[in-house]
Design an enzyme around this catalytic site. Structure first.
Site, PDB file in Angstrom:
ATOM      1  N   HIS A  18       0.843  -1.209   0.000  1.00 31.28           N
ATOM      2  CA  HIS A  18       0.000   0.000   0.000  1.00 31.28           C
ATOM      3  C   HIS A  18       0.876   1.255   0.000  1.00 31.28           C
ATOM      4  O   HIS A  18       0.585   2.229  -0.705  1.00 31.28           O
ATOM      5  CB  HIS A  18      -0.878   0.035   1.256  1.00 31.28           C
ATOM      6  N   GLN A  44     -18.262  -7.172  -0.246  1.00 30.26           N
ATOM      7  CA  GLN A  44     -17.383  -7.931  -1.145  1.00 30.26           C
ATOM      8  C   GLN A  44     -16.882  -9.234  -0.528  1.00 30.26           C
ATOM      9  O   GLN A  44     -16.082  -9.939  -1.139  1.00 30.26           O
ATOM     10  CB  GLN A  44     -16.214  -7.068  -1.605  1.00 30.26           C
ATOM     11  N   SER A  70       0.359  -8.855   1.373  1.00 33.41           N
ATOM     12  CA  SER A  70      -1.097  -8.891   1.452  1.00 33.41           C
ATOM     13  C   SER A  70      -1.497  -8.722   2.911  1.00 33.41           C
ATOM     14  O   SER A  70      -0.800  -9.208   3.811  1.00 33.41           O
ATOM     15  CB  SER A  70      -1.614 -10.240   0.932  1.00 33.41           C
TER      16      SER A  70
HETATM   17  O1  PAF Z   1      -8.317  -4.246  -2.768  1.00 36.90           O
HETATM   18  C1  PAF Z   1      -8.970  -3.838  -1.783  1.00 36.90           C
HETATM   19  O2  PAF Z   1      -8.415  -3.539  -0.712  1.00 36.90           O
HETATM   20  C2  PAF Z   1     -10.465  -3.685  -1.905  1.00 36.90           C
HETATM   21  O3  PAF Z   1     -11.009  -4.663  -2.729  1.00 36.90           O
HETATM   22  C3  PAF Z   1     -10.914  -2.285  -2.348  1.00 36.90           C
HETATM   23  C4  PAF Z   1     -10.439  -1.965  -3.754  1.00 36.90           C
HETATM   24  C5  PAF Z   1     -10.375  -1.240  -1.376  1.00 36.90           C
HETATM   25  C6  PAF Z   1     -12.434  -2.203  -2.335  1.00 36.90           C
HETATM   26  O4  PAF Z   1     -12.963  -2.434  -1.075  1.00 36.90           O
END
Ligand code: PAF
Length: 289
Positions: free
Chosen positions: A37, A61, A189
């Site tokens: 990140h 999600q 990750s």
């Molecule tokens: O990759 C992620 O962390 C998530 O899928 C995202 C793009 C922030 C959407 O919640």
């Protein structure tokens, strides 16, 4: 770094920065931040954007409720990392801010083929949730640039398609940035922190398989290499979900290596309770930021 929890406050701030001539570079995340990140933040800073990061663990999600409940939440650590990296703005909304009328009332997009293969097939509804939240975040942030990691290759393609569906592809540029890896090749990750020490020692094997898929492209069939990788992973205690080869441009699945389009190899495995994905573009031409 300024932190906003309310969309209206964020938008007021962003509007004044836009008027002052700044481009907004957006990094959407679910927190539990790591060096991957931070590399996205650095790319946005290098592009001289006003850098906005969001942290929101999006319930829509997660096809697996347990995965949602166990998703690591480390907001204080995350804030420290963002401040240190020089991030300008953190958007930290609560669920009612993103889904004021409930998750059912928010837009849902049809990603067609992309939603039927690999992650789409293994995690039904996952990309619908990703598309839903990312479109709401785009509405909140109005970015000119969005930075996402190649580690989530299929997600990047879904977001590309989202930009096309919503007619935003001329307004928002998607930068797909290289995967950041640990010394043994394991892709960074947020889920890695859920691995036990012995599992973590094994996890570099996923990248070794990707490298082997790449290195044998001229000497073996994909079927043979896939079997070798499946056997190797299984012998180490992984449960392989898929080991696939696809056209890197549109993710059409391939049965064998092909000289024509750039190819991407993609792997998803379970190791104990943790699900890990990774990929490698074989003849790397199409995925640079
Ligand atoms: O990759 C992620 O962390 C998530 O899928 C995202 C793009 C922030 C959407 O919640």
């Amino acid at each position: 770094m300024v932190i906003f929890k309310k969309t209206a406050d964020l938008q007021q701030y962003i509007t004044s920065e836009r008027i002052a001539g700044r481009n907004i570079g957006f990094i959407p995340t679910m927190g539990a931040l790591h060096a991957g990140h931070i590399s996205l933040i650095n790319t946005a800073l290098n592009n001289k954007d006003l850098v906005v990061c969001s942290i929101f663990v999006n319930p829509t999600q997660f096809n697996d409720k347990k995965d949602y409940e166990k998703y690591p939440v480390t907001v204080n650590e995350d804030i420290g990392m963002l401040v240190e990296a020089g991030c300008d703005v953190l958007f930290l909304p609560g669920i009612e801010e993103i889904y004021p009328e409930g998750t059912d009332k928010s837009p849902v997009f049809d990603f067609g083929y992309l939603d039927t293969i690999l992650e789409g097939a293994q995690r039904p509804g996952h990309f619908k949730g990703v598309g839903q939240v990312v479109s709401l975040l785009f509405d909140a942030v109005h970015p000119q640039n969005v930075y996402m990691g190649q580690k989530d290759y299929q997600q990047c393609m879904v977001i590309k398609k989202l930009l096309a569906i919503t007619g935003l592809q001329d307004k928002i540029r998607l930068h797909i940035c290289p995967t950041v890896r640990e010394a043994d090749g394991l892709a960074m990750s947020s889920r890695n922190r859920r691995l036990t020490e012995p599992q973590r020692m094994l996890a570099g094997c996923i990248y070794q398989c990707l490298v082997s898929i790449e290195s044998k492209a001229d000497t073996a069939t994909f079927e043979v290499v896939k079997k070798e990788c499946t056997d190797l992973l299984a012998a180490k205690g992984f449960i392989p979900e898929y080991i696939a080869l696809a056209n890197a441009d549109d993710l059409t699945l391939l049965n064998n290596y092909t000289p024509a389009p750039p190819m991407v190899a993609l792997i998803a495995v379970r190791l104990g309770e943790v699900r890990l994905i990774d990929n490698l573009v074989l003849n790397n031409t199409s995925t640079q930021a």
